[in-house]
Design a protein around this motif. Structure first.
Motif, PDB file in Angstrom:
ATOM      1  N   CYS A 335       0.867  -1.178   0.000  1.00 31.33           N
ATOM      2  CA  CYS A 335       0.000   0.000   0.000  1.00 31.33           C
ATOM      3  C   CYS A 335       0.903   1.227   0.000  1.00 31.33           C
ATOM      4  O   CYS A 335       1.755   1.375   0.877  1.00 31.33           O
ATOM      5  CB  CYS A 335      -0.904   0.012   1.224  1.00 31.33           C
ATOM      6  N   LEU A 336       0.723   2.099  -0.994  1.00 31.17           N
ATOM      7  CA  LEU A 336       1.520   3.319  -1.116  1.00 31.17           C
ATOM      8  C   LEU A 336       0.772   4.493  -0.500  1.00 31.17           C
ATOM      9  O   LEU A 336      -0.395   4.737  -0.820  1.00 31.17           O
ATOM     10  CB  LEU A 336       1.810   3.610  -2.590  1.00 31.17           C
ATOM     11  N   ILE A 337       1.454   5.217   0.397  1.00 28.90           N
ATOM     12  CA  ILE A 337       0.899   6.422   1.008  1.00 28.90           C
ATOM     13  C   ILE A 337       1.696   7.604   0.484  1.00 28.90           C
ATOM     14  O   ILE A 337       2.910   7.664   0.628  1.00 28.90           O
ATOM     15  CB  ILE A 337       0.954   6.326   2.540  1.00 28.90           C
ATOM     16  N   ASP A 338       1.006   8.568  -0.117  1.00 26.30           N
ATOM     17  CA  ASP A 338       1.667   9.565  -0.956  1.00 26.30           C
ATOM     18  C   ASP A 338       2.046  10.831  -0.193  1.00 26.30           C
ATOM     19  O   ASP A 338       2.208  10.826   1.027  1.00 26.30           O
ATOM     20  CB  ASP A 338       0.779   9.872  -2.171  1.00 26.30           C
ATOM     21  N   ALA A 339       2.195  11.922  -0.945  1.00 33.02           N
ATOM     22  CA  ALA A 339       2.815  13.163  -0.458  1.00 33.02           C
ATOM     23  C   ALA A 339       2.138  13.724   0.793  1.00 33.02           C
ATOM     24  O   ALA A 339       0.935  13.569   1.009  1.00 33.02           O
ATOM     25  CB  ALA A 339       2.783  14.200  -1.573  1.00 33.02           C
ATOM     26  N   ASP A 340       2.949  14.404   1.583  1.00 37.19           N
ATOM     27  CA  ASP A 340       2.531  15.118   2.798  1.00 37.19           C
ATOM     28  C   ASP A 340       2.121  14.181   3.931  1.00 37.19           C
ATOM     29  O   ASP A 340       1.510  14.618   4.916  1.00 37.19           O
ATOM     30  CB  ASP A 340       1.390  16.106   2.500  1.00 37.19           C
ATOM     31  N   TRP A 341       2.484  12.918   3.833  1.00 37.93           N
ATOM     32  CA  TRP A 341       2.176  11.980   4.922  1.00 37.93           C
ATOM     33  C   TRP A 341       2.834  12.397   6.240  1.00 37.93           C
ATOM     34  O   TRP A 341       2.328  12.077   7.321  1.00 37.93           O
ATOM     35  CB  TRP A 341       2.605  10.559   4.548  1.00 37.93           C
ATOM     36  N   ASP A 342       3.959  13.103   6.120  1.00 36.89           N
ATOM     37  CA  ASP A 342       4.692  13.473   7.337  1.00 36.89           C
ATOM     38  C   ASP A 342       3.915  14.441   8.218  1.00 36.89           C
ATOM     39  O   ASP A 342       4.084  14.457   9.446  1.00 36.89           O
ATOM     40  CB  ASP A 342       6.060  14.052   6.980  1.00 36.89           C
ATOM     41  N   THR A 343       3.033  15.255   7.595  1.00 34.97           N
ATOM     42  CA  THR A 343       2.219  16.192   8.386  1.00 34.97           C
ATOM     43  C   THR A 343       0.753  15.763   8.467  1.00 34.97           C
ATOM     44  O   THR A 343       0.102  15.965   9.491  1.00 34.97           O
ATOM     45  CB  THR A 343       2.288  17.609   7.787  1.00 34.97           C
ATOM     46  N   ARG A 344       0.235  15.173   7.416  1.00 35.84           N
ATOM     47  CA  ARG A 344      -1.172  14.748   7.413  1.00 35.84           C
ATOM     48  C   ARG A 344      -1.395  13.518   8.300  1.00 35.84           C
ATOM     49  O   ARG A 344      -2.497  13.295   8.796  1.00 35.84           O
ATOM     50  CB  ARG A 344      -1.652  14.462   5.998  1.00 35.84           C
ATOM     51  N   ILE A 345      -0.341  12.716   8.447  1.00 34.50           N
ATOM     52  CA  ILE A 345      -0.435  11.502   9.266  1.00 34.50           C
ATOM     53  C   ILE A 345       0.571  11.559  10.413  1.00 34.50           C
ATOM     54  O   ILE A 345       0.219  11.354  11.571  1.00 34.50           O
ATOM     55  CB  ILE A 345      -0.211  10.241   8.403  1.00 34.50           C
ATOM     56  N   GLY A 346       1.825  11.843  10.088  1.00 36.84           N
ATOM     57  CA  GLY A 346       2.863  11.954  11.110  1.00 36.84           C
ATOM     58  C   GLY A 346       3.584  10.642  11.345  1.00 36.84           C
ATOM     59  O   GLY A 346       3.072   9.560  11.066  1.00 36.84           O
ATOM     60  N   ASP A 347       4.802  10.762  11.887  1.00 41.01           N
ATOM     61  CA  ASP A 347       5.658   9.585  12.053  1.00 41.01           C
ATOM     62  C   ASP A 347       5.042   8.536  12.969  1.00 41.01           C
ATOM     63  O   ASP A 347       5.093   7.335  12.681  1.00 41.01           O
ATOM     64  CB  ASP A 347       7.018  10.004  12.619  1.00 41.01           C
ATOM     65  N   ASN A 348       4.460   8.958  14.092  1.00 43.15           N
ATOM     66  CA  ASN A 348       3.939   7.988  15.052  1.00 43.15           C
ATOM     67  C   ASN A 348       2.789   7.169  14.467  1.00 43.15           C
ATOM     68  O   ASN A 348       2.756   5.941  14.594  1.00 43.15           O
ATOM     69  CB  ASN A 348       3.491   8.697  16.340  1.00 43.15           C
ATOM     70  N   LYS A 349       1.852   7.864  13.840  1.00 45.57           N
ATOM     71  CA  LYS A 349       0.729   7.139  13.243  1.00 45.57           C
ATOM     72  C   LYS A 349       1.153   6.356  12.007  1.00 45.57           C
ATOM     73  O   LYS A 349       0.550   5.334  11.678  1.00 45.57           O
ATOM     74  CB  LYS A 349      -0.413   8.110  12.915  1.00 45.57           C
ATOM     75  N   MET A 350       2.206   6.832  11.316  1.00 44.64           N
ATOM     76  CA  MET A 350       2.710   6.071  10.177  1.00 44.64           C
ATOM     77  C   MET A 350       3.282   4.733  10.654  1.00 44.64           C
ATOM     78  O   MET A 350       3.105   3.703  10.000  1.00 44.64           O
ATOM     79  CB  MET A 350       3.758   6.881   9.416  1.00 44.64           C
ATOM     80  N   LYS A 351       3.941   4.751  11.814  1.00 51.61           N
ATOM     81  CA  LYS A 351       4.424   3.484  12.378  1.00 51.61           C
ATOM     82  C   LYS A 351       3.244   2.575  12.721  1.00 51.61           C
ATOM     83  O   LYS A 351       3.297   1.349  12.494  1.00 51.61           O
ATOM     84  CB  LYS A 351       5.276   3.726  13.610  1.00 51.61           C
ATOM     85  N   GLN A 352       2.184   3.150  13.220  1.00 50.44           N
ATOM     86  CA  GLN A 352       0.983   2.353  13.495  1.00 50.44           C
ATOM     87  C   GLN A 352       0.432   1.730  12.205  1.00 50.44           C
ATOM     88  O   GLN A 352       0.006   0.573  12.192  1.00 50.44           O
ATOM     89  CB  GLN A 352      -0.088   3.213  14.159  1.00 50.44           C
ATOM     90  N   LEU A 353       0.446   2.521  11.140  1.00 47.27           N
ATOM     91  CA  LEU A 353      -0.027   1.996   9.850  1.00 47.27           C
ATOM     92  C   LEU A 353       0.856   0.853   9.366  1.00 47.27           C
ATOM     93  O   LEU A 353       0.356  -0.156   8.841  1.00 47.27           O
ATOM     94  CB  LEU A 353      -0.058   3.114   8.807  1.00 47.27           C
ATOM     95  N   ALA A 354       2.172   1.005   9.515  1.00 51.79           N
ATOM     96  CA  ALA A 354       3.083  -0.061   9.100  1.00 51.79           C
ATOM     97  C   ALA A 354       2.850  -1.323   9.922  1.00 51.79           C
ATOM     98  O   ALA A 354       2.845  -2.443   9.384  1.00 51.79           O
ATOM     99  CB  ALA A 354       4.525   0.405   9.221  1.00 51.79           C
ATOM    100  N   ASP A 355       2.638  -1.151  11.227  1.00 56.18           N
ATOM    101  CA  ASP A 355       2.351  -2.303  12.086  1.00 56.18           C
ATOM    102  C   ASP A 355       1.017  -2.949  11.693  1.00 56.18           C
ATOM    103  O   ASP A 355       0.906  -4.188  11.656  1.00 56.18           O
ATOM    104  CB  ASP A 355       2.298  -1.868  13.556  1.00 56.18           C
ATOM    105  N   TYR A 356       0.021  -2.127  11.406  1.00 52.54           N
ATOM    106  CA  TYR A 356      -1.273  -2.653  10.982  1.00 52.54           C
ATOM    107  C   TYR A 356      -1.138  -3.407   9.650  1.00 52.54           C
ATOM    108  O   TYR A 356      -1.707  -4.485   9.467  1.00 52.54           O
ATOM    109  CB  TYR A 356      -2.291  -1.522  10.844  1.00 52.54           C
TER     110      TYR A 356
END
Length: 639
Positions: A335-356
């Motif tokens: 699953c590709l998550i595109d531009a601005d993920w660093d602010t729209r999602i953030g590092d902590n929640k991105m780790k949650q997404l990777a774990d999920y």
């Protein structure tokens, strides 16, 4: 034509006559391709190419101009090596064929200029074409600079060409050009001037009588720039030329420069019929072998991707969960998550997404903006990959987050320093077990062999452009029927295909069956699928089931039929299963009769369409199988 035939006979007779040898003959192992090499009256090297004893490239120039030395004229031949057999067996983790064998006759011409400087030209003639490169064998710690490459390709003046214009640097949206994202000009005179005025990119396809030729380059190192072609009126030939002055990494080199010894990239000429062109692996055959790296993490596959149809506002945590679930339901790998993920999602929640994603057996990929100062793009993360230290910091963070790979966008062209930037990203990503996808980028030129973690590259006017403007949707059928003969022959292409339902605010011209064929027709180590969950939910169960098992690392591929820009039918094999897909790039009904007798199965199925939508039928792989295809339509088969 009579004069040309007499010339061929005269040349071959002169070469074969030991008492009056006026030129040097090189040939491949089955003698179908011959090359004549010599020096002209100014002692400049030139060559001619014959295919089945017919001239397909007339007198064409060779040579290099360095700042410190002229290797174009006033040269003398020191020695020419005897024919040497070059053979190689290698495997690819993606693409048209897994296990590949390459065999060629190699000839090396040792030249010296009038100052005593040395240059070799290395020629390799295989069954499907010619590769040649320049080599400076002397040793020097001083940086040498190339100011011009004199290589030309002299086609017959009635030759037709299929060419993609090079865009003008620092133009387009937020000054993001050039990025190999123009439509091909099809069936045009070889003498045509690019409508943009900056020449033509590789691969470039030509047809002379009944012979097809595809020009490209491979083995592009950090110490050379990416080149392109321009028609030289005085030479009456296509000439290799260097990038525009803006195409550099900040404060970096534009044209090639290096210490000695020094190899240039391979110039490659695939020669034959359209089957030869589409089945050739010459672009990876001569590419550098894979670097020493761990490849256990590399897995090709399909990916869900929200941005192409839903755009910026849907890059958020909730949509990403939905698209991870979608990928899991479809048995897709990524699953590709595109531009601005660093602010729209953030590092902590991105780790949650990777774990999920891990819990669903889906790996997460994230987007990066490659840019420093060379364009004005607002998207981020930006300026995080510019130096080796930057990349180590960022890639270490991604490893800790559980991210599988990166999509890096908005590169600045083909200058040597920008090419070195690509290599730096690939090397550092490999050390951190990260997959790579380049967008807004150059042609990869065989890098996927050298760096197996490079799974795909855009370098095409893909699906996202269809979502932007109706004119791109209008051209999609012929454009898609063009790409298997050009852009996608040697290198993976991230077109991001397949919309079965609807594109917001666009009148799609292709039928659903045309779209269904694209994930098999197009070659990409990661195939990012444009269709979203809502569109997929509208499809019959047999379509969803078919899309749950689409390989991207094929064991073999066969060209069945087609013509650039008009239609194409291709067969691809994975394990003991054959997929056969076709698209019609023209606005008229077509009936094809194809030979599938090479498939050793009793039966399979075909998915096509009628006025009510998709239909699936059982078929046998006969030697004369007839298929009727709608205007801008297509089909898929599986055996």
């Amino acid at each position: 034509m009579k004069t040309k035939i007499i010339l061929i006979i005269s040349v071959l007779l002169l070469i074969s006559c030991s008492s009056k040898k006026v030129a040097i003959l090189f040939e491949n192992q089955n003698k179908s391709i011959k090359m004549i090499f010599d020096l002209d009256s100014t002692q400049a090297p030139f060559y001619m190419v014959l295919y089945k004893d017919k001239i397909v490239l007339d007198t064409s120039k060779l040579g290099i101009i360095r700042e410190d030395a002229n290797f174009y004229n006033n040269l003398k031949i020191i020695n020419i090596s005897d024919s040497k057999n070059i053979s190689d067996n290698y495997s690819m983790l993606q693409g048209k064929r897994k296990n590949i064998s390459y065999s060629a006759n190699q000839y090396t011409v040792h030249l010296q200029n009038n100052s005593g400087n040395l240059m070799d030209i290395i020629f390799q003639l295989s069954d499907d074409g010619i590769a040649f490169r320049y080599y400076f064998p002397e040793t020097s710690t001083e940086i040498k600079k190339i100011v011009e490459e004199k290589t030309t390709y002299n086609f017959e003046q009635d030759t037709k060409a299929w060419l993609q214009p090079m865009s003008k640097a620092k133009t387009g949206w937020e000054s993001t050009n050039p990025s190999y994202e123009e439509h091909y000009q099809m069936n045009i005179p070889v003498t045509s001037k690019s409508p943009i005025g900056e020449g033509w990119v590789y691969p470039a396809l030509f047809n002379s009588s009944d012979t097809w030729l595809l020009l490209s380059e491979s083995g592009l190192h950090e110490n050379y720039c990416g080149t392109r072609l321009v028609y030289n009126k005085s030479q009456k030939a296509m000439q290799v030329t260097f990038p525009q002055k803006e195409e550099i990494f900040p404060n970096g080199a534009l044209n090639p420069e290096s210490q000695l010894p020094w190899n240039t990239p391979w110039r490659i000429i695939t020669i034959g019929n359209l089957k030869t062109i589409t089945e050739s692996t010459l672009g990876t055959d001569v590419a550098d072998k894979a670097i020493d790296m761990d490849t256990s993490f590399i897995k090709s596959g399909l990916s869900s991707w929200s941005w192409v149809l839903l755009k910026d506002e849907f890059t958020n945590y909730e949509t990403s969960i939905k698209f991870i679930d979608y990928a899991a339901e479809m048995n897709w790998t990524y699953c590709l998550i595109d531009a601005d993920w660093d602010t729209r999602i953030g590092d902590n929640k991105m780790k949650q997404l990777a774990d999920y994603g891990d819990s669903k057996n889906v790996k997460v990929l994230v987007w990066y903006n490659s840019s420093g100062s060379w364009n004005t793009t607002p998207y981020h993360p930006k300026s995080k990959l510019l130096t080796h230290d930057d990349r180590i910091k960022e890639f270490t963070k991604l490893n800790q987050m559980g991210i599988a790979g990166i999509k890096v966008d908005f590169f600045g062209g083909d200058g040597q320093s920008m090419i070195a930037y690509y290599h730096g990203i690939l090397k550092d990503a490999a050390k951190h077990n990260l997959l790579v996808n380049f967008h807004g980028a150059t042609l990869p030129r065989g890098w996927q062999r050298t760096y197996p973690n490079l799974l795909t590259t855009e370098a095409t006017k893909g699906e996202e452009f269809i979502t932007f403007f109706q004119e791109n949707a209008d051209l999609q059928p012929s454009h898609c029927a063009m790409l298997p003969f050009t852009r996608n022959v040697f290198d993976p292409m991230d077109f991001t295909p397949m919309v079965l339902d609807a594109i917001p605010n666009i009148d799609r011209k292709t039928t659903p069956a045309f779209e269904l064929a694209l994930p098999v027709l197009f070659l990409s180590g990661i195939q990012h699928i444009a269709e979203i969950p809502e569109g997929m939910a509208k499809q019959p169960k047999f379509i969803i089931d078919y899309l749950k098992n689409i390989p991207t690392n094929w064991d073999d591929s066969k060209f069945i039929s087609g013509y650039p820009g008009k239609d194409v039918i291709m067969a691809r094999k994975k394990d003991d299963t054959w997929f056969v897909v076709g698209i019609n790039g023209e606005n008229k009904i077509k009936e094809f009769t194809i030979d599938l007798s090479f498939i050793e199965k009793d039966k399979g199925f075909i998915i096509s369409e009628d006025e009510n939508g998709f239909i699936q039928k059982t078929i046998k792989p006969d030697s004369k199988l007839s298929i009727k295809v709608k205007p801008f339509g297509g089909f898929v088969m599986k055996f």
